[in-house]
Design a protein around this motif. Sequence first.
Motif, PDB file in Angstrom:
ATOM      1  N   VAL A 127      20.943  11.468   2.846  1.00  0.00           N
ATOM      2  CA  VAL A 127      19.957  11.929   1.685  1.00  0.00           C
ATOM      3  C   VAL A 127      19.064  10.907   1.109  1.00  0.00           C
ATOM      4  O   VAL A 127      19.632   9.795   0.787  1.00  0.00           O
ATOM      5  N   VAL A 128      17.758  11.203   1.267  1.00  0.00           N
ATOM      6  CA  VAL A 128      16.973   9.983   0.581  1.00  0.00           C
ATOM      7  C   VAL A 128      16.668  10.246  -0.851  1.00  0.00           C
ATOM      8  O   VAL A 128      16.167  11.252  -1.305  1.00  0.00           O
ATOM      9  N   ILE A 129      17.206   9.422  -1.725  1.00  0.00           N
ATOM     10  CA  ILE A 129      16.915   9.627  -3.193  1.00  0.00           C
ATOM     11  C   ILE A 129      15.759   8.978  -3.728  1.00  0.00           C
ATOM     12  O   ILE A 129      15.656   7.791  -3.261  1.00  0.00           O
ATOM     13  N   ASP A 130      15.146   9.599  -4.444  1.00  0.00           N
ATOM     14  CA  ASP A 130      14.241   8.885  -5.270  1.00  0.00           C
ATOM     15  C   ASP A 130      14.517   8.282  -6.457  1.00  0.00           C
ATOM     16  O   ASP A 130      15.396   8.529  -7.206  1.00  0.00           O
ATOM     17  N   HIS A 131      13.822   6.812  -6.628  1.00  0.00           N
ATOM     18  CA  HIS A 131      14.400   5.979  -7.691  1.00  0.00           C
ATOM     19  C   HIS A 131      13.230   5.672  -8.372  1.00  0.00           C
ATOM     20  O   HIS A 131      11.896   5.375  -7.889  1.00  0.00           O
ATOM     21  N   GLY A 132      13.187   5.248  -9.687  1.00  0.00           N
ATOM     22  CA  GLY A 132      12.050   4.851 -10.344  1.00  0.00           C
ATOM     23  C   GLY A 132      12.670   4.360 -11.607  1.00  0.00           C
ATOM     24  O   GLY A 132      13.832   4.155 -11.943  1.00  0.00           O
ATOM     25  N   MET A 133      11.806   3.219 -12.268  1.00  0.00           N
ATOM     26  CA  MET A 133      12.358   2.646 -13.651  1.00  0.00           C
ATOM     27  C   MET A 133      11.111   2.664 -14.599  1.00  0.00           C
ATOM     28  O   MET A 133       9.716   2.561 -14.099  1.00  0.00           O
ATOM     29  N   GLY A 134      11.109   2.061 -15.773  1.00  0.00           N
ATOM     30  CA  GLY A 134      10.168   1.723 -16.625  1.00  0.00           C
ATOM     31  C   GLY A 134      10.735   1.351 -17.977  1.00  0.00           C
ATOM     32  O   GLY A 134      12.006   1.187 -18.113  1.00  0.00           O
ATOM     33  N   GLU A 135       9.759   0.809 -18.636  1.00  0.00           N
ATOM     34  CA  GLU A 135      10.347   0.151 -20.102  1.00  0.00           C
ATOM     35  C   GLU A 135      10.195   1.011 -21.175  1.00  0.00           C
ATOM     36  O   GLU A 135       9.480   2.018 -21.320  1.00  0.00           O
ATOM     37  N   MET A 136      11.320   1.320 -22.100  1.00  0.00           N
ATOM     38  CA  MET A 136      11.510   2.262 -22.954  1.00  0.00           C
ATOM     39  C   MET A 136      10.539   1.805 -24.257  1.00  0.00           C
ATOM     40  O   MET A 136      10.519   0.652 -24.627  1.00  0.00           O
ATOM     41  N   GLN A 137      10.701   2.767 -25.145  1.00  0.00           N
ATOM     42  CA  GLN A 137       9.756   2.409 -26.354  1.00  0.00           C
ATOM     43  C   GLN A 137      10.597   3.204 -27.499  1.00  0.00           C
ATOM     44  O   GLN A 137      11.076   4.296 -27.179  1.00  0.00           O
ATOM     45  N   LEU A 138      10.488   2.626 -28.528  1.00  0.00           N
ATOM     46  CA  LEU A 138      11.146   3.483 -29.755  1.00  0.00           C
ATOM     47  C   LEU A 138      10.809   5.062 -29.893  1.00  0.00           C
ATOM     48  O   LEU A 138       9.565   4.965 -29.987  1.00  0.00           O
ATOM     49  N   GLY A 139      11.456   5.796 -29.821  1.00  0.00           N
ATOM     50  CA  GLY A 139      10.966   7.250 -30.218  1.00  0.00           C
ATOM     51  C   GLY A 139      10.867   7.977 -28.870  1.00  0.00           C
ATOM     52  O   GLY A 139      10.580   9.100 -29.037  1.00  0.00           O
ATOM     53  N   ASP A 140      11.126   7.585 -27.665  1.00  0.00           N
ATOM     54  CA  ASP A 140      10.877   8.126 -26.416  1.00  0.00           C
ATOM     55  C   ASP A 140      11.775   9.072 -26.309  1.00  0.00           C
ATOM     56  O   ASP A 140      12.925   9.127 -26.657  1.00  0.00           O
ATOM     57  N   LEU A 141      11.442  10.527 -25.916  1.00  0.00           N
ATOM     58  CA  LEU A 141      12.421  11.521 -25.496  1.00  0.00           C
ATOM     59  C   LEU A 141      12.425  11.793 -24.044  1.00  0.00           C
ATOM     60  O   LEU A 141      11.301  11.836 -23.386  1.00  0.00           O
ATOM     61  N   PHE A 142      13.457  11.651 -23.685  1.00  0.00           N
ATOM     62  CA  PHE A 142      13.855  11.836 -22.205  1.00  0.00           C
ATOM     63  C   PHE A 142      14.267  13.415 -21.824  1.00  0.00           C
ATOM     64  O   PHE A 142      15.256  13.791 -22.689  1.00  0.00           O
ATOM     65  N   ILE A 143      13.712  14.165 -21.119  1.00  0.00           N
ATOM     66  CA  ILE A 143      14.277  15.688 -20.961  1.00  0.00           C
ATOM     67  C   ILE A 143      14.707  15.942 -19.394  1.00  0.00           C
ATOM     68  O   ILE A 143      13.712  15.731 -18.654  1.00  0.00           O
ATOM     69  N   LEU A 144      15.655  16.289 -19.046  1.00  0.00           N
ATOM     70  CA  LEU A 144      16.269  16.660 -18.042  1.00  0.00           C
ATOM     71  C   LEU A 144      16.279  18.289 -17.984  1.00  0.00           C
ATOM     72  O   LEU A 144      16.728  18.674 -18.783  1.00  0.00           O
ATOM     73  N   ALA A 145      15.770  18.926 -17.013  1.00  0.00           N
ATOM     74  CA  ALA A 145      15.644  20.309 -16.891  1.00  0.00           C
ATOM     75  C   ALA A 145      15.572  20.827 -15.681  1.00  0.00           C
ATOM     76  O   ALA A 145      15.109  20.294 -14.579  1.00  0.00           O
ATOM     77  N   SER A 146      16.334  21.976 -15.566  1.00  0.00           N
ATOM     78  CA  SER A 146      16.414  22.837 -14.199  1.00  0.00           C
ATOM     79  C   SER A 146      15.061  23.616 -14.197  1.00  0.00           C
ATOM     80  O   SER A 146      14.199  23.942 -14.902  1.00  0.00           O
ATOM     81  N   ASP A 147      15.070  23.991 -12.893  1.00  0.00           N
ATOM     82  CA  ASP A 147      13.731  24.971 -12.628  1.00  0.00           C
ATOM     83  C   ASP A 147      13.885  26.269 -13.400  1.00  0.00           C
ATOM     84  O   ASP A 147      12.526  26.844 -13.562  1.00  0.00           O
ATOM     85  N   GLY A 148      14.942  26.529 -13.787  1.00  0.00           N
ATOM     86  CA  GLY A 148      15.069  27.857 -14.675  1.00  0.00           C
ATOM     87  C   GLY A 148      14.217  27.561 -16.004  1.00  0.00           C
ATOM     88  O   GLY A 148      14.103  28.387 -16.846  1.00  0.00           O
ATOM     89  N   VAL A 149      13.973  26.302 -16.322  1.00  0.00           N
ATOM     90  CA  VAL A 149      13.510  25.737 -17.813  1.00  0.00           C
ATOM     91  C   VAL A 149      11.800  25.632 -17.349  1.00  0.00           C
ATOM     92  O   VAL A 149      11.043  26.368 -17.970  1.00  0.00           O
ATOM     93  N   TRP A 150      11.550  24.733 -16.826  1.00  0.00           N
ATOM     94  CA  TRP A 150      10.128  24.218 -16.587  1.00  0.00           C
ATOM     95  C   TRP A 150       9.284  25.259 -15.698  1.00  0.00           C
ATOM     96  O   TRP A 150       7.814  25.264 -15.836  1.00  0.00           O
TER      97      TRP A 150
END
Length: 534
Positions: A127-150
């Motif tokens: 399996v080929v996994i997509d990877h990514g990164m970035g710098e965080m900022q104070l107050g950031d919200l990260f949301i993980l969601a299944s396709d039943g939500v988005w």
Amino acid sequence: LLAALADGVSGNAGGREAAEYSVRGLLSDYYATPDTWSVSQALDKVLQATNKWVQHQGNQRAEVAGMATTLTSVVLRGKFYYFAHVGDSRLYLLRDGRLNCLTTDHVWDRPEMQHVLTRAIGLDRHVVIDHGMGEMQLGDLFILASDGVWAYLPQSEWPRLLQADALNEEQNLADNLVQAALANGGQDNASACVLRVTSLPQENLRDALSSSRSLPLPPRLKVGQNIDGYQIDAILHQSNSSLLYLVTEITPSASEHSRKLVLKTLPPEKNGPHERSAFAHEEWLAKRVVARFFPQVIQPTQKNFLYYLSTWHAGRDLQQMLDEGHHFTVPDIIKLGSNLVRAIGALHRRNIVHRDIKPANLHLGNDEELRVLDLGVARSGLEANDQDDAPQAGTPSFLAPEQFAPHHQGASRQTDVYAAGVTLFYLLTRKYPYGEIEPFQQARFGEPQRPGRYRPDVPQWLENVILKAVAREPSQRFETAEEFLLALERGAAYPLAPPVTPALLQRDPVGVWRAVALIAVIVNILLLYLLVVR
């Protein structure tokens, strides 16, 4: 912090099992990976193993045939976020009221097949996994969601649903998303997870590794002085970059056993932030190389100054033995070489490159154990922005040819292998395969000398092994320390072929073409002369 969400492939009895196993496996196995691995490397290793297990189960058990799942995960570490993703679950970032999707759905691009996955855990052998990164900022919200939500919520509605409620609980925000998706007609499994960044470290990650970053440096200590319950017995080493003392732990009562340790610190004049950061990094690495080939770090009961303690072992380093006239036999070299490459392999498995393998950094104890010393210039995948700002750190005569290249190729596992080969050559002959290289000298690498030129007792198979380790081109060297070890263990039973001398055009293409051009000029002058004479 690690968060993950998986959505088993619908219509398959094994979808739930695949999703649950993938999340549980990632949450447990990620934290078991070496601390010196980069985040992306650790995530990829774990997910590749998870994929193989899920696919194997789907192939072996008829009731869950073809089991597969999506998986999206995010790691918050230091000031950076990292994600790994496969399938059509998603990771979003809400920052300053703007919502961005950080992942890409792995589905067919045809409208009627956008629900069919092209990649998932368990779908294919690799399996080929997509990877990514970035710098965080104070107050950031990260949301993980299944396709039943988005799939049932327009992105324009998300900022409103994710506004902080009265209790400021992220669980309530996740519930808002799920309930809104179901209210909009969602029929699929609906799952969401919300993470809020409430604070960030002020220092960089390397400084944060050391709890003693604010401690003062001790003064230069003399024999007989005490520091934090340790008595100075001897000064083992002093240089512009470090001080090493042999100390004895002072026990409360005479009946208790007192042990000898090594105390390492910085000279008082090396009190800058860069030196402190590098020292903290060295201590952090030393704590993590738990193996018989390295001194082990000891935690002091109290610590009022910047230093770290490690176990002391009676013996001498190999350079001291050479200076005292010790003669290393061929069996000595085979034994030392095998232990040396085992130690290097242990470092490399922890994603650490030593960068200064040489006789002075190899200690042979009275217990006949070889130990690798000094991680002061070692590199690891510790920081996301870790750059090799000193590609020629180390001792010049033990640096690989590519480290002298115009673009300064940095240290790698193969440069450690090269240094190990030079070390064995030097222990045998007290010479260097390409001659001694002085600091700031313009190094030139021709063909290496053979150890047998100086030591006729060196067997041909061992000579071939050493010459392969010190080959000028990385492609002609051992790829790993384990391959080097295998060649030493097989010995004369499975000897390596002698190194092939490359053609002159490969060794010195510029010189060859210069010679061709010079010959062409001479020929043309002769032809011109003949024409004029006639």
